[in-house]
Scaffold this active site. Structure first.
Site, PDB file in Angstrom:
ATOM      1  N   GLY A 201      90.703 -37.468  77.011  1.00  0.00           N
ATOM      2  CA  GLY A 201      90.731 -36.083  77.447  1.00  0.00           C
ATOM      3  C   GLY A 201      89.334 -35.600  77.801  1.00  0.00           C
ATOM      4  N   GLU A 263      97.626 -32.224  71.653  1.00  0.00           N
ATOM      5  CA  GLU A 263      96.338 -32.617  71.077  1.00  0.00           C
ATOM      6  C   GLU A 263      96.483 -32.645  69.556  1.00  0.00           C
ATOM      7  OE1 GLU A 263      92.931 -30.741  73.649  1.00  0.00           O
ATOM      8  OE2 GLU A 263      94.559 -29.273  73.468  1.00  0.00           O
ATOM      9  N   TYR A 274      92.402 -44.526  71.076  1.00  0.00           N
ATOM     10  CA  TYR A 274      92.707 -44.624  72.503  1.00  0.00           C
ATOM     11  C   TYR A 274      93.587 -45.845  72.789  1.00  0.00           C
ATOM     12  CZ  TYR A 274      89.088 -41.117  73.225  1.00  0.00           C
ATOM     13  OH  TYR A 274      88.347 -39.966  73.176  1.00  0.00           O
ATOM     14  N   PHE A 292      90.886 -17.345  73.237  1.00  0.00           N
ATOM     15  CA  PHE A 292      89.808 -16.787  72.423  1.00  0.00           C
ATOM     16  C   PHE A 292      88.620 -16.407  73.296  1.00  0.00           C
ATOM     17  CE2 PHE A 292      92.435 -19.283  69.628  1.00  0.00           C
ATOM     18  CZ  PHE A 292      92.516 -18.490  68.490  1.00  0.00           C
TER      19      PHE A 292
END
Length: 327
Positions: A201, A263, A274, A292
């Site tokens: 990611g 996630e 991975y 946020f």
């Protein structure tokens, strides 16, 4: 064949199909309590005959065939459905390809050609709402009426209700879409889970103190965007082990508002995941996905999320989906 679980597909030669078995028939999306009642009925029938018990299911899901462009939130893909079916102790599964030929097969031909001639069944278990054959004209009552002439037994299971609400795959999907994880778990008889490969990611989590294992779910996944307490399964057989964690599913509105991504922050884990295939079971809903104003506020909230996840996991039963090996 693996661990005694045989998968029979359309290309299997007749000689490879055990005859005289009992079949539980259905789409089995999610393998929820209603499905498990049908499977239990098939088991009981099979034991009384000393015969094997199989599930008969269809791939792709008929909804996908009839509406190929519509969004279809499946609770379990084919592989995970078979893993769940194998976990019930069934001897195997017959996977019938649902295509134009299958859609055009009459109810009578399905009974006589597929169930009697090809599979040689001695008993059938179905749910009260099972429909089959061209135009969905086949019903449990048709199977029951044909049973004496065919010399087979048919068991029709009534609906399973929880708090006066029928258990169904649609009801489980709705619960997941609304973040009602406890309700989904109850209807499924265990936590809902997904499986995926850990991909690279943006690696933002590392700088925030929360490195995550990122998994891309099916684009039609209808799970509510938010934060969850999760259990993670890694490895197979004797090498299988479980870990606890907290997970975010959504678009990351604080950063990029991109494509939905799962996630997973794994507690007390050091290492590289991975390329690893993980099973992620959803134990509890913590909060909605939020945007946020800055990283400091986000990290403060993530600290709170992790603490709440640990509390939920400590209070939850120590359960994980019972999965069988399918090779």
């Amino acid at each position: 064949m693996a661990s005694g679980f045989t998968i029979i597909r359309d290309i299997a030669p007749a000689a490879a199909i055990p005859k005289g078995g009992v079949v539980a028939i259905g789409n089995f999306d999610g393998v929820h309590l209603g499905h498990r009642a049908v499977i239990a009925a098939a088991f009981e029938m099979a034991r009384s005959r000393g015969k094997p018990a199989f599930a008969v299911t269809f791939e792709p899901h008929p909804r996908k065939f009839f509406s190929p462009n519509a969004s279809q939130f499946r609770l379990t893909d084919e592989t995970n459905k078979l893993r769940l079916l194998a976990g019930t102790g069934l001897d195997g599964a017959v996977v019938m390809t649902f295509d134009a030929a299958r859609a055009g097969t009459t109810a009578q031909d399905f009974i006589h050609q597929d169930l009697i001639e090809r599979l040689g069944v001695s008993g059938i278990a179905v749910g009260y709402d099972f429909r089959f054959g061209k135009g969905r004209v086949g019903s449990p009552s048709l199977l029951v009426s044909e049973a004496p002439r065919l010399g087979i037994e048919v068991d029709v299971q009534p609906p399973i209700d929880i708090d006066e609400r029928a258990v169904s795959s649609s009801a489980v999907r709705m619960a997941l879409a609304e973040g009602r994880i406890a309700d989904a778990t109850t209807m499924l008889g265990g936590p809902w889970f997904v499986t995926g490969e850990v991909i690279h990611g943006e690696k933002r989590g590392r700088s925030l103190g929360y490195p995550t294992a990122n998994i891309r779910l099916d684009q039609d996944c209808g799970l509510k965007h938010g934060i969850y307490a999760v259990r993670i399964g890694r490895g197979k057989g004797k090498d299988h082990h479980r870990l606890d964690g907290v997970a975010s599913f959504g678009r990351r509105p604080t950063f990029d508002n991109g494509a939905p991504l799962l996630e997973v922050f794994v507690f007390d884990f050091q290492g590289d995941l991975y390329g690893t295939m993980l099973d992620v079971a959803f134990i509890g809903f913590i909060r909605d996905e939020l945007k946020f104003d800055g990283v400091e506020a986000l990290v403060h909230q993530m600290d709170d999320d992790a603490a709440r996840a640990k509390t939920q996991l400590a209070a939850a039963p120590d359960v994980f989906p019972k999965l069988g090996e399918i090779g």
